[in-house]
Design an enzyme around this catalytic site. Structure first.
Site, PDB file in Angstrom:
ATOM      1  N   VAL A 106       0.949  -1.104   0.165  1.00 11.30           N
ATOM      2  CA  VAL A 106      -0.100  -0.107  -0.066  1.00 11.30           C
ATOM      3  C   VAL A 106       1.157   1.398  -0.102  1.00 11.30           C
ATOM      4  O   VAL A 106       1.658   1.309   0.727  1.00 11.30           O
ATOM      5  CB  VAL A 106      -0.960   0.066   1.204  1.00 11.30           C
ATOM      6  N   CYS A 107       0.538   2.116  -0.625  1.00 15.40           N
ATOM      7  CA  CYS A 107       1.130   3.630  -0.869  1.00 15.40           C
ATOM      8  C   CYS A 107       0.081   4.597  -0.846  1.00 15.40           C
ATOM      9  O   CYS A 107      -1.166   4.388  -1.061  1.00 15.40           O
ATOM     10  CB  CYS A 107       1.994   3.576  -1.952  1.00 15.40           C
ATOM     11  N   ALA A 108       0.488   5.891  -1.117  1.00 19.07           N
ATOM     12  CA  ALA A 108      -0.309   6.958  -1.034  1.00 19.07           C
ATOM     13  C   ALA A 108      -1.213   6.946  -2.344  1.00 19.07           C
ATOM     14  O   ALA A 108      -2.593   6.979  -2.243  1.00 19.07           O
ATOM     15  CB  ALA A 108       0.291   8.336  -1.114  1.00 19.07           C
TER      16      ALA A 108
END
Length: 370
Positions: free
Chosen positions: A67-69
């Site tokens: 997961v990232c932004a």
């Protein structure tokens, strides 16, 4: 893996290992929550030279989600892990998409025919509603993701006749006016919250009784100030209490988002300890937010009988008024991100573009006190 798939894992309490590659401060402030989720937070810039150092920390017996932004960094890290033989996924659209996803959950059937649906904004903690009866629909506390409601109404073959906001929201941008404009529906807002708005609206106040098909949304005598001066609750079908941001399952509303905490504490206590005490304890409370993942029921809904809340919700059981005042005015959680801009947007004073709206709303729900 998209947000809908992750939401199903939350609802079904499945196991998932999340490798979150955002900065530590962003991860600590707000993350994807699930009862059986495990986490590892390593900022992606620490992985630019390779993922060898974390291979031993990635389980082989669980699904793994990176997961990232916004998606890009998680794709890069997921590809690197895949090159080492690991079977991993990345979150499509990143936390930006997670913040905006809405999952419809059926709450129940109405006695005169029709249904009540709750829309769970799982990443933000917002809850909105659609009342459906005899080909007509009303929406309460809509988010800015208006296409979700419009498409759902189309699937059900119903016409949206009314859109309500229980109060002027400060933590998220309302989609009420946009839905009303695109459908011709009436948009309702409490007039005491609307003294600075720049648009026309129908005044939502005690004495109104709005029919949706064969179902009455009874607004009379459920004026419930405290979170805002105009906060208004609804009783739907004599069975459901839509409490807005006054009362949640495990917490109560905060009175400070318009800078009026000291002035509104008395209203908040009056609404919770007097007005709500006059209502049937069999009413099912449907709030406009949830604060923690534990508030979700097994089917993903957020709902509980009023009598159970009077028994178990700490905020409803503080006998000493001074102690209550202290709870809701001191040691409050951080205020919502960009809440002043959000209020001005909901007043019609400013019109930020879509990307700015996303930025304004990023982060967890912060409307509650517990």
């Amino acid at each position: 893996m998209n947000s809908k798939e992750v939401t199903r894992k939350v609802f079904q309490k499945e196991a998932l290992f999340i490798l979150d590659v955002r900065n530590e401060s962003d991860f600590q402030d707000w993350k994807i929550e699930g009862e059986n989720f495990a986490y590892l937070n390593i900022p992606y810039f620490e992985l630019l030279d390779g993922v060898e150092d974390i291979l031993g920390k990635i389980p082989s017996d669980k699904e793994v989600l990176v997961v990232c932004a916004k998606e890009g960094s998680s794709i890069m890290v997921a590809e690197m892990l895949s090159e080492h033989g690991l079977n991993v996924s990345y979150l499509e659209g990143g936390m930006k998409s997670w913040s905006e996803y809405l999952e419809p959950v059926k709450i129940g059937d109405l006695r005169g025919g029709g249904e009540l649906y709750q829309f769970v904004r799982i990443g933000k903690g917002c809850l909105s509603y659609m009342v459906v009866s005899n080909g007509e629909a009303a929406i309460i506390d809509a988010t800015r993701m208006t296409s979700t409601y419009l498409n759902f109404a189309k699937e059900l073959d119903v016409t949206i006749k009314h859109v309500f906001d229980t109060h002027l929201h400060a933590d998220h941008i309302s989609g009420g006016r946009e839905i009303a404009a695109s459908t011709g529906a009436s948009y309702w807002l409490p007039p005491k919250d609307a003294t600075e708005v720049t648009f026309e609206y129908q005044p939502l106040e005690g004495g109104n009784s709005v029919k949706i098909g064969r179902t009455a949304i009874d607004i009379h005598a459920i004026y419930s100030p405290g979170h805002t001066i105009g906060s208004t609750s609804f009783i739907v079908d004599s069975a459901y209490l839509l409490s807005g941001d006054i009362l949640f399952i495990d917490s109560i509303g905060r009175p400070d988002l318009a800078g009026m905490a000291e002035d509104w504490v008395t209203d908040l206590r009056e609404s919770l300890y007097s007005r709500y005490r006059e209502l049937s304890e069999d009413l099912i409370v449907l709030p406009a937010h949830f604060m923690i993942i534990d508030e979700l029921n097994d089917d993903g809904s957020v709902a509980k009988k009023l009598g159970a809340l009077f028994s178990k919700n700490h905020g409803l059981n503080i006998k000493d008024e001074k102690e209550f005042r202290k709870l809701v005015t001191e040691n409050l959680p951080p205020q919502p991100n960009a809440y002043q801009e959000i209020r001005e947007t909901n007043m019609g004073k400013i019109t930020p573009d879509e990307e700015r709206k996303r930025e304004m709303e990023i982060g967890p729900n912060r409307c509650a006190v517990r």
